[in-house]
Design a protein around this motif. Structure first.
Motif, PDB file in Angstrom:
ATOM      1  N   ALA A 182       5.116   1.299  -2.099  1.00  0.00           N
ATOM      2  CA  ALA A 182       5.196   0.040  -1.358  1.00  0.00           C
ATOM      3  C   ALA A 182       6.149   0.147  -0.178  1.00  0.00           C
ATOM      4  CB  ALA A 182       5.640  -1.081  -2.297  1.00  0.00           C
ATOM      5  N   LEU A 220      -2.997  -0.415   1.063  1.00  0.00           N
ATOM      6  CA  LEU A 220      -1.716  -0.376   0.353  1.00  0.00           C
ATOM      7  C   LEU A 220      -1.762  -0.963  -1.068  1.00  0.00           C
ATOM      8  CD1 LEU A 220       0.924  -0.954   3.160  1.00  0.00           C
ATOM      9  CD2 LEU A 220       0.248   1.157   2.023  1.00  0.00           C
ATOM     10  N   PRO A 221      -2.437  -2.086  -1.326  1.00  0.00           N
ATOM     11  CA  PRO A 221      -2.476  -2.561  -2.717  1.00  0.00           C
ATOM     12  C   PRO A 221      -3.108  -1.544  -3.669  1.00  0.00           C
ATOM     13  CG  PRO A 221      -3.064  -4.338  -1.222  1.00  0.00           C
ATOM     14  CD  PRO A 221      -3.034  -3.086  -0.396  1.00  0.00           C
ATOM     15  N   MET A 224      -0.833   1.425  -4.363  1.00  0.00           N
ATOM     16  CA  MET A 224       0.185   1.130  -5.371  1.00  0.00           C
ATOM     17  C   MET A 224      -0.353   1.301  -6.787  1.00  0.00           C
ATOM     18  SD  MET A 224       2.741  -1.996  -4.506  1.00  0.00           S
ATOM     19  CE  MET A 224       3.370  -1.950  -6.163  1.00  0.00           C
ATOM     20  N   LEU A 310       3.128  -6.623  -2.781  1.00  0.00           N
ATOM     21  CA  LEU A 310       3.715  -5.319  -3.075  1.00  0.00           C
ATOM     22  C   LEU A 310       5.069  -5.431  -3.765  1.00  0.00           C
ATOM     23  CD1 LEU A 310       2.867  -3.262   0.157  1.00  0.00           C
ATOM     24  CD2 LEU A 310       1.510  -3.562  -1.920  1.00  0.00           C
TER      25      LEU A 310
END
Length: 358
Positions: A182, A220-221, A224, A310
């Motif tokens: 993140a 990005l999600p 993660m 995040l």
């Protein structure tokens, strides 16, 4: 507008692209490898076992102090290293970049950090392999260092510090912890935004940064959650931000993040996540340059929503920021990054932003 483009000598990207590195390293002299602990065994197996002579060092601080660079520099000089390979996050790559540049020279890292000596040109062969997505440091010709005695965090830079080989292999990011994913991802996202808005941006850098921003917002999600397609998209996005901001410079987020991070020991990506929405509000008149058709307020809200998703902090309160820190921040924020911000910030405007985050 006149411009120039400086990039690594060779860029490899895609899954398992790092497997090509052994054949690209010079064979005549030993290689010095600096690595994060998490990738030390991979580096040993891939680069040393049956391939090259050399030394592997690991265990470095995340906000790279001058003493770490001096320690590795001494090891490299004793080894007679003819190449340096960095496998890790931004600080490890900055360490490798510094050591590769200074190995053939006399003096300490501080001599060059404080401009008592100058880097005359190319050092030894350097290869950079990021394991986060990321700082984009594999694409740049500067290394961010910190002097704990003075609290100063700044860059050592020279055009010849650019990597000979940069490898963006998303397999090296698999298993990266969620918190680090993140924070490093928000650093890359901030770099994409600031490169787009920079007063030194060109049509080329905006094309790279715009595509990087689109990919990072999407990826990005999932990154993660360690979803491998999202990891690949984030790694490519991070690589493109480095290609862009190495030419365009950054902006006020990075100008402020360096003194804040050094003073409060806040990881760089977290500094970026906290600062970005407020700097976007300051730069609101320029947000029409961003791709995707979002209105400025909608884009800022989207960034804040991603930050919440995040799990990143929204202020510096938990890190102890207070008014006594403001003079140091004001004194050390006027870097090249700050000069690239599209709308200048006065000291009073910076203090107003800091007050809202304290």
């Amino acid at each position: 507008m006149n411009s120039e483009i400086r990039l690594p000598g060779l860029i490899l990207s895609g899954e398992n692209s790092a497997a090509r590195l052994p054949e690209l390293l010079p064979a005549a002299k030993p290689i010095l490898i600096v690595s994060s602990r998490s990738h030390a065994e991979w580096a040993r197996r891939t680069l040393l076992d049956g391939n090259h002579r050399g030394l592997l060092l690991t265990g470095f601080q995340s906000e790279l102090p001058l003493a770490d660079a001096d320690r590795v520099l001494a090891e490299g000089r004793q080894l007679g290293a003819g190449a340096v390979v960095a496998v890790g996050g931004g600080s490890v790559m900055d360490l490798g970049k510094t050591v590769a540049a200074l190995l053939p020279l006399d003096g300490t890292t501080a001599d060059y950090f404080y401009n008592r000596r100058s880097i005359p040109g190319k050092g030894v062969f350097f290869a950079a392999l990021p394991t986060t997505a990321g700082t984009g440091a594999e694409m740049t010709s500067n290394a961010v260092l910190r002097d704990p005695e003075t609290g100063i965090k700044q860059s050592l830079r020279h055009p010849a510090m650019m990597a000979d080989v940069a490898v963006s292999d998303p397999c090296l990011t698999w298993g990266c912890p969620p918190g680090l994913t993140a924070a490093s991802g928000f650093d890359a996202l901030t770099q994409a935004v600031e490169s787009l808005l920079s007063n030194r941006a060109t049509s080329c850098t905006r094309a790279l940064a715009g595509e990087a921003l689109r990919q990072l917002l999407t990826a990005l999600p999932g990154a993660m959650r360690d979803e491998h397609p999202a990891r690949a998209m984030a790694a490519e996005g991070s690589m493109m931000t480095g290609m862009a901001f190495a030419q365009s410079g950054l902006g006020a987020v990075h100008g402020l993040a360096h003194p804040l991070g050094s003073l409060l020991h806040v990881p760089h990506g977290i500094c970026c996540a906290i600062l970005l929405p407020d700097i976007l509000r300051h730069n609101r008149a320029c947000l029409g340059l961003l791709p995707g058709g979002d209105r400025p307020d909608a884009f800022i809200a989207r960034v804040e929503e991603l930050r919440r998703e995040l799990g990143l902090p929204e202020t510096f309160r938990e890190f102890g920021l207070n008014v006594s820190h403001y003079p140091f921040i004001l004194r050390h924020c006027r870097s090249g990054s700050m000069k690239c911000n599209p709308i200048p910030l006065s000291d009073a405007e910076i203090v107003h932003i800091l007050e809202g985050l304290t």
